[in-house]
Scaffold this active site. Structure first.
Site, PDB file in Angstrom:
ATOM      1  N   HIS A  20       0.845  -1.202   0.000  1.00 20.00           N
ATOM      2  CA  HIS A  20       0.000   0.000   0.000  1.00 20.00           C
ATOM      3  C   HIS A  20       0.882   1.256   0.000  1.00 20.00           C
ATOM      4  CE1 HIS A  20      -4.021  -1.920   1.240  1.00 20.00           C
ATOM      5  NE2 HIS A  20      -3.181  -2.891   0.943  1.00 20.00           N
ATOM      6  N   ASP A 107      -6.152   5.674   2.330  1.00 19.62           N
ATOM      7  CA  ASP A 107      -6.206   4.299   1.849  1.00 19.62           C
ATOM      8  C   ASP A 107      -7.662   3.824   1.891  1.00 19.62           C
ATOM      9  OD1 ASP A 107      -5.859   1.412   1.675  1.00 19.62           O
ATOM     10  OD2 ASP A 107      -3.749   1.801   2.120  1.00 19.62           O
ATOM     11  N   GLN A 327      12.924  -4.604  -6.604  1.00 21.24           N
ATOM     12  CA  GLN A 327      12.134  -5.401  -7.564  1.00 21.24           C
ATOM     13  C   GLN A 327      12.014  -4.778  -8.961  1.00 21.24           C
ATOM     14  OE1 GLN A 327       9.057  -8.043  -6.258  1.00 21.24           O
ATOM     15  NE2 GLN A 327       7.582  -7.110  -7.616  1.00 21.24           N
ATOM     16  N   HIS A 342       3.527 -14.308  -6.683  1.00 22.83           N
ATOM     17  CA  HIS A 342       2.308 -14.576  -5.913  1.00 22.83           C
ATOM     18  C   HIS A 342       1.134 -13.733  -6.436  1.00 22.83           C
ATOM     19  CE1 HIS A 342       3.293 -10.687  -4.341  1.00 22.83           C
ATOM     20  NE2 HIS A 342       2.482 -10.729  -3.307  1.00 22.83           N
ATOM     21  N   SER A 347       2.988  -6.241  -7.789  1.00 26.71           N
ATOM     22  CA  SER A 347       3.875  -7.092  -8.584  1.00 26.71           C
ATOM     23  C   SER A 347       3.280  -7.331  -9.968  1.00 26.71           C
ATOM     24  CB  SER A 347       4.100  -8.434  -7.878  1.00 26.71           C
ATOM     25  OG  SER A 347       4.803  -8.215  -6.674  1.00 26.71           O
ATOM     26  N   GLU A 350       3.637  -4.174 -12.000  1.00 22.98           N
ATOM     27  CA  GLU A 350       5.052  -3.917 -12.299  1.00 22.98           C
ATOM     28  C   GLU A 350       5.514  -4.812 -13.453  1.00 22.98           C
ATOM     29  OE1 GLU A 350       6.745  -4.492  -8.393  1.00 22.98           O
ATOM     30  OE2 GLU A 350       5.612  -2.795  -7.605  1.00 22.98           O
ATOM     31  N   ASP A 366      -6.501 -10.935  -2.958  1.00 23.99           N
ATOM     32  CA  ASP A 366      -6.823 -10.641  -4.359  1.00 23.99           C
ATOM     33  C   ASP A 366      -6.002 -11.448  -5.351  1.00 23.99           C
ATOM     34  OD1 ASP A 366      -4.480  -9.393  -3.519  1.00 23.99           O
ATOM     35  OD2 ASP A 366      -4.770  -7.596  -4.731  1.00 23.99           O
TER      36      ASP A 366
HETATM   37  C1  UDX Z   1      -0.356  -6.838  -0.641  1.00 23.75           C
HETATM   38  C2  UDX Z   1      -1.243  -7.784  -1.440  1.00 23.75           C
HETATM   39  O1  UDX Z   1      -0.753  -9.078  -1.560  1.00 23.75           O
HETATM   40  C3  UDX Z   1      -1.604  -7.219  -2.733  1.00 23.75           C
HETATM   41  O2  UDX Z   1      -2.242  -8.151  -3.557  1.00 23.75           O
HETATM   42  C4  UDX Z   1      -2.416  -6.006  -2.471  1.00 23.75           C
HETATM   43  O3  UDX Z   1      -3.045  -5.563  -3.620  1.00 23.75           O
HETATM   44  C5  UDX Z   1      -1.501  -5.011  -1.835  1.00 23.75           C
HETATM   45  O4  UDX Z   1      -0.960  -5.534  -0.629  1.00 23.75           O
HETATM   46  P1  UDX Z   1       2.138  -7.744  -1.194  1.00 23.75           P
HETATM   47  O5  UDX Z   1       1.639  -9.108  -0.918  1.00 23.75           O
HETATM   48  O6  UDX Z   1       3.304  -7.289  -0.448  1.00 23.75           O
HETATM   49  O7  UDX Z   1       0.987  -6.667  -1.072  1.00 23.75           O
HETATM   50  O8  UDX Z   1       2.454  -7.757  -2.772  1.00 23.75           O
HETATM   51  P2  UDX Z   1       2.539  -6.618  -3.862  1.00 23.75           P
HETATM   52  O9  UDX Z   1       1.241  -5.955  -4.073  1.00 23.75           O
HETATM   53  O10 UDX Z   1       3.136  -7.244  -5.043  1.00 23.75           O
HETATM   54  O11 UDX Z   1       3.529  -5.532  -3.236  1.00 23.75           O
HETATM   55  C6  UDX Z   1       4.854  -5.783  -2.911  1.00 23.75           C
HETATM   56  C7  UDX Z   1       5.707  -4.584  -3.210  1.00 23.75           C
HETATM   57  O12 UDX Z   1       6.992  -4.811  -2.650  1.00 23.75           O
HETATM   58  C8  UDX Z   1       5.897  -4.344  -4.701  1.00 23.75           C
HETATM   59  O13 UDX Z   1       5.794  -2.981  -4.981  1.00 23.75           O
HETATM   60  C9  UDX Z   1       7.315  -4.838  -4.976  1.00 23.75           C
HETATM   61  O14 UDX Z   1       7.989  -4.128  -5.973  1.00 23.75           O
HETATM   62  C10 UDX Z   1       7.985  -4.644  -3.635  1.00 23.75           C
HETATM   63  N1  UDX Z   1       9.052  -5.656  -3.439  1.00 23.75           N
HETATM   64  C11 UDX Z   1       8.727  -6.966  -3.296  1.00 23.75           C
HETATM   65  C12 UDX Z   1      10.356  -5.237  -3.398  1.00 23.75           C
HETATM   66  O15 UDX Z   1      10.652  -4.041  -3.546  1.00 23.75           O
HETATM   67  N2  UDX Z   1      11.319  -6.162  -3.192  1.00 23.75           N
HETATM   68  C13 UDX Z   1      11.066  -7.478  -3.034  1.00 23.75           C
HETATM   69  O16 UDX Z   1      12.011  -8.253  -2.837  1.00 23.75           O
HETATM   70  C14 UDX Z   1       9.717  -7.901  -3.073  1.00 23.75           C
END
Ligand code: UDX
Length: 445
Positions: A20, A107, A327, A342, A347, A350, A366
């Site tokens: 978030h 949020d 990432q 996942h 992700s 991105e 989600d």
């Molecule tokens: C969660 C939920 O899973 C997601 O689906 C929801 O919409 C938002 O909150 P998360 O599980 O952490 O987030 O996954 P994601 O939404 O992909 O966010 C992770 C963030 O961390 C991404 O911006 C990614 O770039 C960053 N990241 C991840 C890093 O910078 N380094 C890493 O090694 C892993």
């Protein structure tokens, strides 16, 4: 484009988890780049590990004596109470005549913030960090108002693909494991009736349901919130992506990738929250070894003890394990040919925006819905199939990677990924759909 004459002070309140924080910080940078003052509101235990490279964004951090509670239910209550008890004072303190506080961008999981904003005489904008399709699903299936019976069969909803049980967000069927999170996700629907603006980190052509949602509510797409240097050349100074709560092993990752051939590496990450069972971790580890590709795997410190010893001794040159990666730099690296993910919404966006095909292994919330779109709608990835006891076997891991990295299907996925990359860029480029929506918001402040 008409220039804005009066600058505003915008307050931004993200829920304090990585998925978030990143999109809301990126959005804040965009507002600040147009001369507005932006203050992010958070709490001390988060701000102390929150780097901020932007001089134009300040952080207003709320002190707290005790450590944040570990249980998610208690944490939610504790965090929201801390914010709502302090927000009045913060708005009063930060208001000045040169930059009047005009709006709170909150949020979407904190819908109560709109009442507080209105009480304080400012506007409120709900920011959704999830897909618009997901919000539409929660909207139609809200247990308080929905008359749709969920009996395990496929669900047909306006402007959405037919959704099988396995494609729906996990909270729709499993409401018992995390009751407070389930209440939280459905509470976002309050925003549709009350918020002055509704922002989605997506872009118009990505989700058909955006048009349908617009027939009901004045939603605005503002994504993808990927930094300029990857997508939009206008904002060259914007180096840091979001604000990383964990320090990435950047140099290690990029130096290792530099030594590999183009498109030869699978990047593996499960985001900031998902936690795999021990058996699943073992299958994934040996599946990666069995595949013909190099792999860079993010295993958070809290997960490291699940790695089998035998696997560690087999790693050698084939794989690199890090606790956290930069990432976007990894996904943008020429050596990366596929993202084993996942399917968190960030992700997903991105990878789409950088043109990287995916192997989807969704875990919860989600993610199953995002995986459905990746594999069947955008067609930039494939989804692994679960075996006995819902475990994804090592053979399935290895063959899915092979399908994307080596087979004909992979070529088609890559072509589609490149197409989405171009469309993402068009959305945020000057005059693109997301760009116009942000400019319109700013000129209306
Ligand atoms: C969660 C939920 O899973 C997601 O689906 C929801 O919409 C938002 O909150 P998360 O599980 O952490 O987030 O996954 P994601 O939404 O992909 O966010 C992770 C963030 O961390 C991404 O911006 C990614 O770039 C960053 N990241 C991840 C890093 O910078 N380094 C890493 O090694 C892993």
């Amino acid at each position: 484009m008409e220039e804005i004459t009066t600058k505003s002070h915008v307050l931004v309140l993200p829920f304090p988890v990585q998925g978030h924080i990143n999109p809301m910080v990126q959005f804040s940078k965009r507002l600040a780049s147009r001369g507005n003052k932006v203050t992010l509101i958070t709490i001390d235990s988060i701000s102390k590990s929150m780097p901020m490279d932007s001089n134009s964004i300040k952080i207003e951090s709320i002190p707290h004596d005790e450590s944040p509670p570990n249980s998610i239910d208690i944490f939610l209550e504790w965090f929201f109470a801390l914010i709502s008890n302090n927000l009045r004072e913060i708005v009063k303190k930060l208001s000045d005549s040169e930059y009047p506080v005009k709006v709170l961008v909150f949020d979407s999981v904190a819908p109560w913030a709109i009442d507080l904003a209105h009480e304080l005489g400012i506007k409120g904008a709900a920011f959704f960090t999830q897909s618009c399709s997901l919000s539409a699903i929660y909207y139609h299936l809200d247990p308080e108002i929905s008359n749709i019976t969920l009996d395990g069969s496929a669900v047909s909803l306006p402007s959405l693909p037919l959704l099988e049980k396995e494609d729906l967000p996990s909270f729709v069927y499993d409401s018992d494991s995390y009751p407070s999170l389930v209440r939280l996700v459905f509470s976002q629907n309050i925003n549709f009736k009350k918020a002055d603006w509704l922002f989605f980190n997506t872009f118009d052509v990505l989700e058909e349901v955006v048009d349908w949602m617009r027939t009901q509510y004045p939603i605005k797409t503002i994504g993808p919130t990927i930094p300029s240097m990857y997508l939009d050349k206008r904002l060259k100074d914007d180096k840091e992506y979001g604000s990383s709560l964990i320090k990435p092993n950047g140099e290690t990752c990029l130096k290792w990738l530099d030594l590999k051939e183009n498109g030869s590496v699978v990047y593996v990450s499960f985001g900031s929250l998902a936690s795999l069972g021990e058996k699943q971790m073992e299958e994934l580890a040996f599946g990666l070894i069995m595949s013909n590709s190099y792999f860079l795997w993010v295993v958070r410190t809290s997960e490291e003890n699940k790695l089998p010893n035998e696997f560690k001794s087999k790693l050698s040159e084939k794989g690199l394990i890090v606790n956290w990666s930069p990432q976007l730099d990894v996904l943008a690296h020429k050596s990366v040919g596929c993202f084993f993910t996942h399917c968190g919404w960030n992700s997903t966006l991105e990878a789409l925006s950088l043109g990287v095909p995916m192997v989807c292994m969704p875990q919860w919330t989600d993610q199953p819905t995002n995986a459905k779109f990746i594999s069947d709608v955008w067609r930039t990835g494939i989804r692994v199939k679960a075996g006995k006891d819902s475990v994804i076997t090592r053979e399935e891991v290895a063959s899915s990677i092979k399908e994307v990295m080596e087979e004909e299907k992979g070529v088609m996925l890559k072509e589609n990924a490149i197409k989405w990359k171009q469309l993402a860029k068009e959305a945020v480029d000057e005059g693109g759909s997301s760009d116009k929506n942000i400019e319109e918001f700013l000129s209306n402040l």
